[in-house]
Write a protein that holds these residues in place. Structure first.
Motif, PDB file in Angstrom:
ATOM      1  N   LYS A 133       0.830  -1.207   0.000  1.00 11.51           N
ATOM      2  CA  LYS A 133       0.000   0.000   0.000  1.00 11.51           C
ATOM      3  C   LYS A 133       0.867   1.260   0.000  1.00 11.51           C
ATOM      4  O   LYS A 133       1.953   1.278   0.571  1.00 11.51           O
ATOM      5  CB  LYS A 133      -0.900   0.006   1.235  1.00 11.51           C
TER       6      LYS A 133
ATOM      7  N   LEU B 247       0.376   5.888  -0.392  1.00  5.63           N
ATOM      8  CA  LEU B 247      -0.475   7.061  -0.578  1.00  5.63           C
ATOM      9  C   LEU B 247       0.266   8.177  -1.293  1.00  5.63           C
ATOM     10  O   LEU B 247      -0.215   9.306  -1.350  1.00  5.63           O
ATOM     11  CB  LEU B 247      -0.978   7.569   0.783  1.00  5.63           C
TER      12      LEU B 247
ATOM     13  N   THR C 171      -8.368  12.330  16.700  1.00  5.11           N
ATOM     14  CA  THR C 171      -9.403  12.431  15.676  1.00  5.11           C
ATOM     15  C   THR C 171     -10.789  12.560  16.275  1.00  5.11           C
ATOM     16  O   THR C 171     -11.691  13.061  15.632  1.00  5.11           O
ATOM     17  CB  THR C 171      -9.363  11.193  14.766  1.00  5.11           C
TER      18      THR C 171
ATOM     19  N   ARG D 184      -6.912  18.505   4.590  1.00  6.42           N
ATOM     20  CA  ARG D 184      -7.087  17.352   3.704  1.00  6.42           C
ATOM     21  C   ARG D 184      -5.854  17.278   2.820  1.00  6.42           C
ATOM     22  O   ARG D 184      -5.477  18.270   2.191  1.00  6.42           O
ATOM     23  CB  ARG D 184      -8.353  17.507   2.867  1.00  6.42           C
TER      24      ARG D 184
ATOM     25  N   TRP E  79      -5.974  11.485   1.207  1.00  9.73           N
ATOM     26  CA  TRP E  79      -5.670  10.955   2.538  1.00  9.73           C
ATOM     27  C   TRP E  79      -6.824  11.183   3.516  1.00  9.73           C
ATOM     28  O   TRP E  79      -6.769  10.720   4.657  1.00  9.73           O
ATOM     29  CB  TRP E  79      -4.422  11.626   3.115  1.00  9.73           C
ATOM     30  N   GLY E  80      -7.810  11.959   3.130  1.00 10.37           N
ATOM     31  CA  GLY E  80      -8.878  12.308   4.053  1.00 10.37           C
ATOM     32  C   GLY E  80      -8.478  13.474   4.931  1.00 10.37           C
ATOM     33  O   GLY E  80      -7.405  14.064   4.769  1.00 10.37           O
TER      34      GLY E  80
ATOM     35  N   HIS F  50      -1.501  11.960  10.387  1.00 10.82           N
ATOM     36  CA  HIS F  50      -2.290  11.165   9.447  1.00 10.82           C
ATOM     37  C   HIS F  50      -1.901   9.696   9.609  1.00 10.82           C
ATOM     38  O   HIS F  50      -0.726   9.358   9.499  1.00 10.82           O
ATOM     39  CB  HIS F  50      -2.022  11.639   8.016  1.00 10.82           C
ATOM     40  N   ASP F  51      -2.902   8.862   9.870  1.00 10.44           N
ATOM     41  CA  ASP F  51      -2.608   7.455  10.130  1.00 10.44           C
ATOM     42  C   ASP F  51      -3.645   6.567   9.458  1.00 10.44           C
ATOM     43  O   ASP F  51      -4.676   6.251  10.058  1.00 10.44           O
ATOM     44  CB  ASP F  51      -2.575   7.187  11.636  1.00 10.44           C
ATOM     45  N   PRO F  52      -3.395   6.150   8.214  1.00 14.03           N
ATOM     46  CA  PRO F  52      -4.333   5.243   7.547  1.00 14.03           C
ATOM     47  C   PRO F  52      -4.118   3.778   7.929  1.00 14.03           C
ATOM     48  O   PRO F  52      -4.750   2.903   7.364  1.00 14.03           O
ATOM     49  CB  PRO F  52      -4.024   5.476   6.069  1.00 14.03           C
TER      50      PRO F  52
ATOM     51  N   SER G 285       2.103   6.052   8.991  1.00 12.57           N
ATOM     52  CA  SER G 285       1.657   7.264   9.667  1.00 12.57           C
ATOM     53  C   SER G 285       2.583   8.399   9.267  1.00 12.57           C
ATOM     54  O   SER G 285       3.777   8.180   9.040  1.00 12.57           O
ATOM     55  CB  SER G 285       1.640   7.082  11.185  1.00 12.57           C
TER      56      SER G 285
END
Lengths: 141, 141
Positions: A2, A4, B12, B54, B66-67, B90-92, B96
């Motif tokens: 994955k 981004l 969050t 964002r 990434w949101g 940011h941590d999907p 991170s």
């Protein structure tokens, strides 16, 4: 795998060894390039294996003269393939404020960004603020 | 050494109380490098009492979204109320990224501290990119 960002997509990550970044390039004593009115006057870094300890000395007026010693929480290489650490993050809890620190080596300088978050609700004088300072190695001659 | 909780800019699920003026930051910021392989665009908007950012990463055919994440604001000095800097986390899951940013002469400097959490062998790494304000706040509401 994955990702981004395009730059995070690598075909061969064999060279990367997670957790093995060496912080030795930070070792030593660093002095603020601004001798007139520094906030942080001096940074002392000690590397032992993959662990980096960091101590800040402040100007004694707007900042404490000794922030104490902390351990770098994470080390970062210059790229996704790894190599020597050239950046770290850490934080200090000074009681009246918490300071997040992002640091990196650049052209022989240690660049330190500090994000100061007040712990007291005392109005405008306590607003969160940001600072960036530059440090050179102690003269070893 | 996982201290990611420290960098969650209020978390969050927790509103970030805002006291600084975010007008100098709100809007869309585009990478000065049109061939960037890292972050290509950031959009800062005001949502109630929060500022959210964002992030869009370089990707084909479309950038990766990434949101949104809360942005914590910082001024240049303790008594100033104009925000010129923000941090966000940011941590999907598989990685991170902690962003430290600041505005200098109209340029938003974005320093990124990336950590991979997926066992892929990709190294933690440091990055710095530069952004210009491509749209004012009113145009992105």
């Amino acid at each position: 795998m994955k990702y981004l960002r395009v730059q995070d997509q690598v075909e061969n990550t064999g060279a990367a060894v997670p957790g093995a970044l060496s912080p030795s390039d930070f070792s030593g004593t660093w002095f603020n390039t601004n001798s007139y009115n520094p906030e942080i006057t001096c940074v002392i870094c000690k590397a032992e294996g993959s662990v980096l300890s960091v101590r800040f000395k402040g100007n004694g007026s707007s900042e404490p003269s000794d922030w104490g010693e902390v351990t770098a929480e994470l080390l970062y290489a210059a790229n996704i393939q790894g190599g020597p650490a050239m950046s770290f993050v850490t934080s200090f809890d000074l009681g009246f404020k918490k300071v997040q620190v992002g640091a990196n080596l650049n052209q022989g300088l240690l660049v330190i960004a500090t994000y100061h978050r007040s712990q007291n609700d005392t109005g405008a004088s306590a607003s969160n603020y940001f600072a960036r300072e530059f440090f050179h190695r102690a003269d070893q001659s | 050494m996982d201290n990611s909780e420290l960098y969650r800019a209020g978390g969050t699920a927790v509103a970030v109380k805002r006291t600084l003026d975010a007008s100098a930051l709100l809007g869309e910021w585009s990478n000065t490098n049109p061939s960037a392989t890292g972050i290509v665009r950031l959009v800062l908007t005001e949502t109630g009492d929060q500022i959210v950012v964002r992030v869009f990463g370089a990707g084909h055919p479309q950038p990766f979204d990434w949101g949104e994440a809360p942005a914590e604001l910082f001024a240049d000095l303790p008594g100033l109320m104009q925000a010129t800097s923000f941090t966000s986390f940011h941590d999907p899951g598989f990685m991170s990224v902690w962003l430290l940013t600041y505005v200098v002469k109209g340029v938003l400097v974005v320093v990124s501290f990336t950590r991979f959490q997926d066992g892929s062998g990709r190294s933690n790494y440091f990055g710095k990119e530069f952004f210009y304000r491509s749209r004012e706040a009113a145009a992105v509401q």
